[in-house]
Design a protein around this motif. Structure first.
Motif, short mmCIF file in Angstrom:
data_model
loop_
_atom_site.label_atom_id
_atom_site.label_comp_id
_atom_site.label_asym_id
_atom_site.label_seq_id
_atom_site.Cartn_x
_atom_site.Cartn_y
_atom_site.Cartn_z
N ALA A 188 -39.62 3.20 61.42
CA ALA A 188 -38.97 2.66 60.22
C ALA A 188 -39.23 1.17 60.14
O ALA A 188 -39.20 0.47 61.16
CB ALA A 188 -37.47 2.93 60.26
N THR A 189 -39.47 0.70 58.93
CA THR A 189 -39.62 -0.73 58.71
C THR A 189 -38.25 -1.32 58.42
O THR A 189 -37.27 -0.59 58.24
CB THR A 189 -40.54 -1.00 57.51
OG1 THR A 189 -39.89 -0.53 56.31
CG2 THR A 189 -41.89 -0.31 57.68
N TRP A 190 -38.17 -2.62 58.34
CA TRP A 190 -36.90 -3.26 58.01
C TRP A 190 -36.46 -2.86 56.61
O TRP A 190 -35.27 -2.74 56.35
CB TRP A 190 -36.98 -4.77 58.18
CG TRP A 190 -37.90 -5.44 57.16
CD1 TRP A 190 -39.23 -5.70 57.32
CD2 TRP A 190 -37.54 -5.90 55.87
NE1 TRP A 190 -39.72 -6.29 56.18
CE2 TRP A 190 -38.70 -6.44 55.27
CE3 TRP A 190 -36.36 -5.93 55.14
CZ2 TRP A 190 -38.72 -6.97 54.00
CZ3 TRP A 190 -36.38 -6.47 53.86
CH2 TRP A 190 -37.55 -6.98 53.31
N ARG A 191 -37.43 -2.60 55.71
CA ARG A 191 -37.07 -2.18 54.35
C ARG A 191 -36.49 -0.77 54.36
O ARG A 191 -35.55 -0.48 53.61
CB ARG A 191 -38.28 -2.24 53.43
CG ARG A 191 -38.69 -3.66 53.12
CD ARG A 191 -39.74 -3.75 52.05
NE ARG A 191 -40.79 -2.75 52.19
CZ ARG A 191 -41.94 -2.80 51.57
NH1 ARG A 191 -42.22 -3.79 50.77
NH2 ARG A 191 -42.83 -1.86 51.76
N ASP A 192 -37.04 0.12 55.18
CA ASP A 192 -36.47 1.47 55.31
C ASP A 192 -35.03 1.39 55.78
O ASP A 192 -34.13 2.03 55.23
CB ASP A 192 -37.28 2.30 56.33
CG ASP A 192 -38.71 2.53 55.92
OD1 ASP A 192 -39.00 2.57 54.70
OD2 ASP A 192 -39.56 2.67 56.82
#
Length: 137
Positions: free
Chosen positions: A117-121
Motif C-alpha cells: 500500500a502507498t501512503w495514498r492508499d
C-alpha cells in the motif's frame, strides 16, 4: 484516454449507484427478500448474456469454481444484508457504508495476499473510516 479497467470501474460505479436507488424503491413495495431474489436472478441473465456475446473462452478449474462458489456465498450474505438495511434504514447510510467493502478487500490484500500500500492508499482507507463514522452517527 482511460484504461479499460477504469472504464469498467466507472460503469460498475454508475450501475451500483442505480442498483442502490432502484433496490431501495423495490423494498418499498415488495418484501426485501423478493426484491433481492428478482434482482440477482436478473443479474444472472445479464452475466450469462455478457459471457455469450463477449466471446470469451470459458475455462473451468476446480480451484476457480471453489473460489467462485465461496464468493457467491459472501455475495449472497452481502445482498441479504443490503436489502434488509435498505428496508429498515436510510439509503444514503446503508449504501455508503456497504460500498466501503473495498476497505475489507484492501486489508485482506495487504495481510493475506502480500500486496503493498502507498501512503495514498492508506490515507484513502483512513478517510473511508472517517466517512463511515460521520454517516453512521
Amino acid at each position: 484516454m482511460a484504461s479499460m479497467a477504469t472504464m469498467f470501474a466507472l460503469l460498475a460505479m454508475v450501475s451500483w449507484g442505480l442498483w442502490a436507488v432502484l433496490a431501495n424503491q423495490a423494498t418499498q413495495s415488495v418484501e426485501p427478500t423478493v426484491a433481492m431474489i428478482l434482482s440477482y436472478l436478473t443479474g444472472v441473465f445479464v452475466a450469462a448474456g455478457y459471457v455469450i456475446t463477449a466471446g470469451h473462452d470459458v475455462s473451468v478449474t476446480s480451484i476457480g469454481v471453489g473460489y467462485a462458489l465461496a464468493a457467491g456465498v459472501f455475495s449472497g450474505i452481502g445482498a441479504v444484508a443490503s436489502y434488509a438495511g435498505l428496508a429498515t434504514g436510510r439509503t444514503a447510510t446503508v449504501t455508503t457504508i456497504s460500498a466501503l467493502y473495498f476497505v475489507v478487500a484492501a486489508g485482506i490484500g495487504l495481510l493475506v495476499l502480500g500486496e503493498s500500500a502507498t501512503w495514498r492508499d492508506t490515507l484513502g482507507i483512513v478517510f473511508a473510516a472517517v466517512a463511515v463514522a460521520l454517516i453512521s452517527y
